[in-house]
Design an enzyme around this catalytic site. Structure first.
Site, PDB file in Angstrom:
ATOM      1  N   ASP A 246       0.849  -1.188   0.000  1.00 21.19           N
ATOM      2  CA  ASP A 246       0.000   0.000   0.000  1.00 21.19           C
ATOM      3  C   ASP A 246       0.889   1.244   0.000  1.00 21.19           C
ATOM      4  O   ASP A 246       1.898   1.310   0.697  1.00 21.19           O
ATOM      5  CB  ASP A 246      -0.917   0.002   1.228  1.00 21.19           C
ATOM      6  CG  ASP A 246      -2.071   0.966   1.075  1.00 21.19           C
ATOM      7  OD1 ASP A 246      -3.227   0.516   0.957  1.00 21.19           O
ATOM      8  OD2 ASP A 246      -1.830   2.197   1.076  1.00 21.19           O
ATOM      9  N   ILE A 247       0.482   2.236  -0.784  1.00 20.67           N
ATOM     10  CA  ILE A 247       1.279   3.462  -0.925  1.00 20.67           C
ATOM     11  C   ILE A 247       1.248   4.309   0.349  1.00 20.67           C
ATOM     12  O   ILE A 247       2.146   5.128   0.572  1.00 20.67           O
ATOM     13  CB  ILE A 247       0.781   4.274  -2.146  1.00 20.67           C
ATOM     14  CG1 ILE A 247       1.876   5.154  -2.699  1.00 20.67           C
ATOM     15  CG2 ILE A 247      -0.479   5.052  -1.849  1.00 20.67           C
ATOM     16  CD1 ILE A 247       1.566   5.748  -4.075  1.00 20.67           C
TER      17      ILE A 247
ATOM     18  N   ASN B  33     -12.655  -3.476   2.645  1.00 21.90           N
ATOM     19  CA  ASN B  33     -13.576  -2.345   2.723  1.00 21.90           C
ATOM     20  C   ASN B  33     -14.535  -2.434   1.536  1.00 21.90           C
ATOM     21  O   ASN B  33     -14.108  -2.675   0.411  1.00 21.90           O
ATOM     22  CB  ASN B  33     -12.804  -1.024   2.682  1.00 21.90           C
ATOM     23  CG  ASN B  33     -11.935  -0.828   3.910  1.00 21.90           C
ATOM     24  OD1 ASN B  33     -12.266  -1.293   4.991  1.00 21.90           O
ATOM     25  ND2 ASN B  33     -10.810  -0.151   3.743  1.00 21.90           N
TER      26      ASN B  33
ATOM     27  N   GLY C 145     -15.861   2.496   3.590  1.00 21.33           N
ATOM     28  CA  GLY C 145     -14.648   3.280   3.377  1.00 21.33           C
ATOM     29  C   GLY C 145     -13.845   2.837   2.168  1.00 21.33           C
ATOM     30  O   GLY C 145     -12.621   3.033   2.119  1.00 21.33           O
ATOM     31  N   GLN C 146     -14.526   2.239   1.174  1.00 23.44           N
ATOM     32  CA  GLN C 146     -13.808   1.779  -0.026  1.00 23.44           C
ATOM     33  C   GLN C 146     -13.557   2.959  -0.959  1.00 23.44           C
ATOM     34  O   GLN C 146     -14.498   3.580  -1.449  1.00 23.44           O
ATOM     35  CB  GLN C 146     -14.629   0.706  -0.758  1.00 23.44           C
ATOM     36  CG  GLN C 146     -13.910   0.149  -1.979  1.00 23.44           C
ATOM     37  CD  GLN C 146     -14.723  -0.925  -2.703  1.00 23.44           C
ATOM     38  OE1 GLN C 146     -15.896  -1.152  -2.401  1.00 23.44           O
ATOM     39  NE2 GLN C 146     -14.090  -1.582  -3.663  1.00 23.44           N
TER      40      GLN C 146
ATOM     41  N   HIS D 155     -10.303  -5.520  -3.130  1.00 26.99           N
ATOM     42  CA  HIS D 155      -8.945  -5.687  -2.600  1.00 26.99           C
ATOM     43  C   HIS D 155      -8.998  -6.042  -1.130  1.00 26.99           C
ATOM     44  O   HIS D 155      -9.837  -5.549  -0.393  1.00 26.99           O
ATOM     45  CB  HIS D 155      -8.095  -4.422  -2.803  1.00 26.99           C
ATOM     46  CG  HIS D 155      -8.737  -3.158  -2.315  1.00 26.99           C
ATOM     47  ND1 HIS D 155      -9.697  -2.503  -3.037  1.00 26.99           N
ATOM     48  CD2 HIS D 155      -8.549  -2.442  -1.182  1.00 26.99           C
ATOM     49  CE1 HIS D 155     -10.079  -1.419  -2.380  1.00 26.99           C
ATOM     50  NE2 HIS D 155      -9.412  -1.356  -1.241  1.00 26.99           N
TER      51      HIS D 155
ATOM     52  N   HIS E 279      -6.865  -5.769   2.337  1.00 26.85           N
ATOM     53  CA  HIS E 279      -5.730  -5.155   3.025  1.00 26.85           C
ATOM     54  C   HIS E 279      -5.162  -6.224   3.962  1.00 26.85           C
ATOM     55  O   HIS E 279      -5.888  -6.746   4.814  1.00 26.85           O
ATOM     56  CB  HIS E 279      -6.180  -3.978   3.897  1.00 26.85           C
ATOM     57  CG  HIS E 279      -6.747  -2.809   3.155  1.00 26.85           C
ATOM     58  ND1 HIS E 279      -6.033  -1.653   2.927  1.00 26.85           N
ATOM     59  CD2 HIS E 279      -7.968  -2.606   2.603  1.00 26.85           C
ATOM     60  CE1 HIS E 279      -6.804  -0.780   2.277  1.00 26.85           C
ATOM     61  NE2 HIS E 279      -7.982  -1.329   2.071  1.00 26.85           N
TER      62      HIS E 279
HETATM   63  P1  AMP Z   1      -9.731   1.354   0.219  1.00 33.48           P
HETATM   64  O1  AMP Z   1      -9.905   2.622   0.989  1.00 33.48           O
HETATM   65  O2  AMP Z   1     -10.113   0.121   0.988  1.00 33.48           O
HETATM   66  O3  AMP Z   1     -10.389   1.431  -1.145  1.00 33.48           O
HETATM   67  O4  AMP Z   1      -8.186   1.193   0.007  1.00 33.48           O
HETATM   68  C1  AMP Z   1      -7.502   1.699  -1.098  1.00 33.48           C
HETATM   69  C2  AMP Z   1      -6.057   1.661  -0.749  1.00 33.48           C
HETATM   70  O5  AMP Z   1      -5.300   1.844  -1.931  1.00 33.48           O
HETATM   71  C3  AMP Z   1      -5.603   2.742   0.244  1.00 33.48           C
HETATM   72  O6  AMP Z   1      -5.082   2.139   1.410  1.00 33.48           O
HETATM   73  C4  AMP Z   1      -4.553   3.519  -0.546  1.00 33.48           C
HETATM   74  O7  AMP Z   1      -3.476   3.945   0.261  1.00 33.48           O
HETATM   75  C5  AMP Z   1      -4.117   2.499  -1.592  1.00 33.48           C
HETATM   76  N1  AMP Z   1      -3.558   3.057  -2.803  1.00 33.48           N
HETATM   77  C6  AMP Z   1      -4.054   4.055  -3.560  1.00 33.48           C
HETATM   78  N2  AMP Z   1      -3.259   4.277  -4.628  1.00 33.48           N
HETATM   79  C7  AMP Z   1      -2.252   3.385  -4.547  1.00 33.48           C
HETATM   80  C8  AMP Z   1      -1.107   3.097  -5.347  1.00 33.48           C
HETATM   81  N3  AMP Z   1      -0.834   3.780  -6.463  1.00 33.48           N
HETATM   82  N4  AMP Z   1      -0.268   2.109  -4.950  1.00 33.48           N
HETATM   83  C9  AMP Z   1      -0.526   1.415  -3.838  1.00 33.48           C
HETATM   84  N5  AMP Z   1      -1.594   1.617  -3.034  1.00 33.48           N
HETATM   85  C10 AMP Z   1      -2.436   2.593  -3.392  1.00 33.48           C
END
Ligand code: AMP
Length: 113
Positions: free
Chosen positions: A29-30, A86, A92-93, A99, A101
């Site tokens: 995760d970024i 999520n 909170g998606q 995906h 986590h």
């Molecule tokens: P969600 O809120 O469950 O949809 O989670 C989306 C996740 O994607 C968040 O934890 C972000 O930090 C992560 N995210 C968004 N853009 C990127 C990216 N380019 N590379 C890796 N993770 C990302």
């Protein structure tokens, strides 16, 4: 459906990939919320767990198994992990591609916010 995750799958934007097989891709995760924070996504487009169909039964299992492999690869299988999906607005998606986590490496609080 084009999302930031489909771009990662297409290698159009970079990601720190930790695991890949025929069905899933896993990358860091970024914005990590724990020392280990990896996202596991199916290569097939699915919006979230709430939109899974009967025909996705095998894939759903493959996603869970990939989460377990990622936990082992990241060295958190003994300490434990939290695996979160999520779903939708209240869940909170932010990214509309299913995906998991995989979080670990520290003791996580409960309940979540
Ligand atoms: P969600 O809120 O469950 O949809 O989670 C989306 C996740 O994607 C968040 O934890 C972000 O930090 C992560 N995210 C968004 N853009 C990127 C990216 N380019 N590379 C890796 N993770 C990302």
């Amino acid at each position: 459906m084009e999302t930031i995750f489909s771009k990662i799958m297409a290698r159009e934007i970079p990601a720190d990939i930790v695991y890949e097989d025929e069905h899933v891709l896993a990358f860091k995760d970024i914005a990590p919320q724990a020392p280990v924070h990896v996202l596991v996504i199916p290569k097939k487009y699915i919006h979230n767990v709430l939109t899974l169909e009967e025909s996705d039964t095998e894939l759903a299992g493959q996603i869970l198994l990939a989460c377990s492999k990622v936990a082992q690869l990241m060295g958190i299988e003994e300490g434990g992990a939290r695996i979160v999906f999520n779903c939708g607005t209240d869940g909170g998606q932010a990214v509309p591609h299913l995906h998991a986590h995989v979080l670990g490496g520290r003791k996580l609080g409960w309940p979540p916010g």
